[in-house]
Write a protein that holds these residues in place. Structure first.
Motif, PDB file in Angstrom:
ATOM      1  N   ALA A 161       0.823  -1.211   0.000  1.00 18.15           N
ATOM      2  CA  ALA A 161       0.000   0.000   0.000  1.00 18.15           C
ATOM      3  C   ALA A 161       0.863   1.270   0.000  1.00 18.15           C
ATOM      4  O   ALA A 161       0.469   2.295  -0.558  1.00 18.15           O
ATOM      5  CB  ALA A 161      -0.936  -0.001   1.207  1.00 18.15           C
ATOM      6  N   LEU A 162       2.037   1.189   0.607  1.00 15.47           N
ATOM      7  CA  LEU A 162       2.931   2.345   0.653  1.00 15.47           C
ATOM      8  C   LEU A 162       3.644   2.598  -0.671  1.00 15.47           C
ATOM      9  O   LEU A 162       3.831   3.756  -1.069  1.00 15.47           O
ATOM     10  CB  LEU A 162       4.000   2.126   1.733  1.00 15.47           C
ATOM     11  CG  LEU A 162       3.641   2.440   3.176  1.00 15.47           C
ATOM     12  CD1 LEU A 162       4.769   1.966   4.085  1.00 15.47           C
ATOM     13  CD2 LEU A 162       3.418   3.930   3.369  1.00 15.47           C
ATOM     14  N   ALA A 163       4.033   1.506  -1.351  1.00 17.05           N
ATOM     15  CA  ALA A 163       5.000   1.686  -2.431  1.00 17.05           C
ATOM     16  C   ALA A 163       4.668   1.008  -3.750  1.00 17.05           C
ATOM     17  O   ALA A 163       5.295   1.322  -4.759  1.00 17.05           O
ATOM     18  CB  ALA A 163       6.368   1.183  -1.963  1.00 17.05           C
ATOM     19  N   TYR A 164       3.710   0.105  -3.772  1.00 21.39           N
ATOM     20  CA  TYR A 164       3.439  -0.638  -5.010  1.00 21.39           C
ATOM     21  C   TYR A 164       2.098  -0.264  -5.632  1.00 21.39           C
ATOM     22  O   TYR A 164       1.877  -0.540  -6.807  1.00 21.39           O
ATOM     23  CB  TYR A 164       3.495  -2.147  -4.748  1.00 21.39           C
ATOM     24  CG  TYR A 164       4.897  -2.652  -4.468  1.00 21.39           C
ATOM     25  CD1 TYR A 164       5.627  -3.314  -5.441  1.00 21.39           C
ATOM     26  CD2 TYR A 164       5.500  -2.441  -3.231  1.00 21.39           C
ATOM     27  CE1 TYR A 164       6.917  -3.768  -5.204  1.00 21.39           C
ATOM     28  CE2 TYR A 164       6.786  -2.894  -2.970  1.00 21.39           C
ATOM     29  CZ  TYR A 164       7.484  -3.559  -3.958  1.00 21.39           C
ATOM     30  OH  TYR A 164       8.771  -4.000  -3.708  1.00 21.39           O
ATOM     31  N   ARG A 165       1.238   0.347  -4.865  1.00 22.23           N
ATOM     32  CA  ARG A 165      -0.051   0.795  -5.408  1.00 22.23           C
ATOM     33  C   ARG A 165       0.177   2.008  -6.308  1.00 22.23           C
ATOM     34  O   ARG A 165       0.992   2.881  -6.023  1.00 22.23           O
ATOM     35  CB  ARG A 165      -0.996   1.132  -4.254  1.00 22.23           C
ATOM     36  CG  ARG A 165      -2.404   1.533  -4.691  1.00 22.23           C
ATOM     37  CD  ARG A 165      -3.366   1.474  -3.509  1.00 22.23           C
ATOM     38  NE  ARG A 165      -2.887   2.198  -2.348  1.00 22.23           N
ATOM     39  CZ  ARG A 165      -3.443   2.096  -1.128  1.00 22.23           C
ATOM     40  NH1 ARG A 165      -4.492   1.292  -0.942  1.00 22.23           N
ATOM     41  NH2 ARG A 165      -2.970   2.791  -0.117  1.00 22.23           N
ATOM     42  N   GLU A 168       1.097   6.159  -5.443  1.00 19.30           N
ATOM     43  CA  GLU A 168       1.579   6.421  -4.084  1.00 19.30           C
ATOM     44  C   GLU A 168       2.879   7.235  -4.116  1.00 19.30           C
ATOM     45  O   GLU A 168       3.713   7.075  -5.009  1.00 19.30           O
ATOM     46  CB  GLU A 168       1.808   5.116  -3.329  1.00 19.30           C
ATOM     47  CG  GLU A 168       0.534   4.339  -3.028  1.00 19.30           C
ATOM     48  CD  GLU A 168      -0.374   5.068  -2.052  1.00 19.30           C
ATOM     49  OE1 GLU A 168       0.144   5.850  -1.216  1.00 19.30           O
ATOM     50  OE2 GLU A 168      -1.600   4.875  -2.135  1.00 19.30           O
ATOM     51  N   ALA A 169       3.059   8.095  -3.095  1.00 17.61           N
ATOM     52  CA  ALA A 169       4.226   8.980  -3.058  1.00 17.61           C
ATOM     53  C   ALA A 169       5.536   8.202  -2.992  1.00 17.61           C
ATOM     54  O   ALA A 169       6.570   8.659  -3.509  1.00 17.61           O
ATOM     55  CB  ALA A 169       4.116   9.923  -1.861  1.00 17.61           C
ATOM     56  N   TRP A 170       5.520   7.028  -2.352  1.00 20.27           N
ATOM     57  CA  TRP A 170       6.743   6.228  -2.228  1.00 20.27           C
ATOM     58  C   TRP A 170       6.824   5.128  -3.279  1.00 20.27           C
ATOM     59  O   TRP A 170       7.605   4.194  -3.134  1.00 20.27           O
ATOM     60  CB  TRP A 170       6.820   5.628  -0.825  1.00 20.27           C
ATOM     61  CG  TRP A 170       7.221   6.622   0.223  1.00 20.27           C
ATOM     62  CD1 TRP A 170       7.400   7.968   0.060  1.00 20.27           C
ATOM     63  CD2 TRP A 170       7.500   6.349   1.592  1.00 20.27           C
ATOM     64  NE1 TRP A 170       7.764   8.554   1.235  1.00 20.27           N
ATOM     65  CE2 TRP A 170       7.830   7.587   2.205  1.00 20.27           C
ATOM     66  CE3 TRP A 170       7.499   5.202   2.376  1.00 20.27           C
ATOM     67  CZ2 TRP A 170       8.160   7.682   3.548  1.00 20.27           C
ATOM     68  CZ3 TRP A 170       7.822   5.292   3.715  1.00 20.27           C
ATOM     69  CH2 TRP A 170       8.149   6.525   4.299  1.00 20.27           C
ATOM     70  N   ASN A 171       6.035   5.229  -4.325  1.00 18.88           N
ATOM     71  CA  ASN A 171       6.099   4.248  -5.411  1.00 18.88           C
ATOM     72  C   ASN A 171       7.297   4.581  -6.293  1.00 18.88           C
ATOM     73  O   ASN A 171       7.182   5.262  -7.314  1.00 18.88           O
ATOM     74  CB  ASN A 171       4.801   4.260  -6.220  1.00 18.88           C
ATOM     75  CG  ASN A 171       4.743   3.168  -7.274  1.00 18.88           C
ATOM     76  OD1 ASN A 171       5.764   2.716  -7.771  1.00 18.88           O
ATOM     77  ND2 ASN A 171       3.540   2.754  -7.625  1.00 18.88           N
ATOM     78  N   ASP A 181      -3.785  -3.276  -8.127  1.00 17.78           N
ATOM     79  CA  ASP A 181      -4.463  -2.388  -7.179  1.00 17.78           C
ATOM     80  C   ASP A 181      -5.783  -2.995  -6.708  1.00 17.78           C
ATOM     81  O   ASP A 181      -6.161  -2.835  -5.538  1.00 17.78           O
ATOM     82  CB  ASP A 181      -4.714  -1.022  -7.822  1.00 17.78           C
ATOM     83  CG  ASP A 181      -3.433  -0.221  -8.017  1.00 17.78           C
ATOM     84  OD1 ASP A 181      -2.369  -0.676  -7.538  1.00 17.78           O
ATOM     85  OD2 ASP A 181      -3.491   0.840  -8.667  1.00 17.78           O
TER      86      ASP A 181
END
Length: 248
Positions: A161-165, A168-171, A181
């Motif tokens: 949810a943080l990085a792979y969706r 996202e800001a941290w993707n 998703d």
């Protein structure tokens, strides 16, 4: 004397292409074949040995591991440098030189060096660029091809949810996939562990197949305690619980 305590955690490193990044007017990592070739050329067990002195367990390039309750075991990955080079050539990128960037810190630099070495062994051209932390973190999520360390999260869905969706800001992967998703949304809304595991298996396989990242190993973390002291072993989330400390 002292007791050496070890815990295998979800602390890790990713060596990822950014699918949105432009290099000389093109987006080399938007092509799935290029990403797949990069992953296919690299043996994660070698990265664990050379990058972190074998202090952990190999991972499977999807950022979910055995320490996560919803982890689903998948068939073993196939490492095939010859097929990787053929796939890179098929994508028209056989002569392209990939610039692989990392921070100038021991295990992160060493792991990234080992990726570059294996890619070169497969016949894929790589230039290494090593940056000090004061520079590296300015654009860590935007480099076309680079490595980043990630800390432990208790659940696999959390880092997804943080990085792979998508969006996202941290993707840092520049990856957006509607099917993934949707799987993640269902997993986040599924409290039953086995039902969630079935969804995770789909998501894990999709991340692997898309060549989103090389996520090579899970780091073991260590501390030392005096003999006879119980309750002080390294906690997976760096917690110290004084009420559990006692002498035997």
């Amino acid at each position: 004397g002292w007791v050496n305590n070890e815990v295998v955690t979800a602390s890790t490193i990713v060596i990822r292409p950014n699918q949105l990044a432009e290099v000389d007017g093109m987006k080399p990592y938007a092509d799935k074949r290029v990403r797949q070739a990069i992953s296919m050329a690299v043996d994660n067990a070698v990265l664990l040995e050379l990058g972190y002195a074998g202090r952990g367990v190999p991972a499977e390039n999807h950022h979910v591991g055995p320490m996560h309750p919803e982890y689903a075991e998948l068939p073993a990955r196939k490492v095939d440098p010859a097929a990787a080079k053929a796939l890179m050539d098929e994508a028209g990128m056989g002569d392209f030189e990939h610039e692989l960037m990392s921070i100038d810190d021991a295990w992160r630099k060493d792991t990234t060096d080992a990726v570059a070495a294996q890619l070169r062994d497969a016949g894929i051209k790589v230039k290494r660029t090593i940056l000090p932390g004061s520079t590296f973190w300015n654009d860590w999520a935007k480099y076309p091809f680079s490595s980043t360390n990630w800390n432990h999260r208790p659940l696999g869905v959390q880092v997804w949810a943080l990085a792979y969706r998508g969006g996202e800001a941290w993707n840092e992967f520049g990856w957006a996939n509607d099917a993934f998703d949707d799987i993640l949304a269902q997993a986040l809304a599924t409290p039953d562990l086995e039902a969630r595991r079935a969804l995770m298996a789909q998501g894990q396989a999709l991340v692997q197949d898309e060549g989103v990242t090389i996520q090579p190993y899970w780091r073991s973390l260590y501390n030392h305690t005096r003999e006879g002291l119980e309750g002080g072993a390294h906690h997976i989330s760096f917690e110290i619980r004084p009420e559990q400390l006692h002498w035997t």
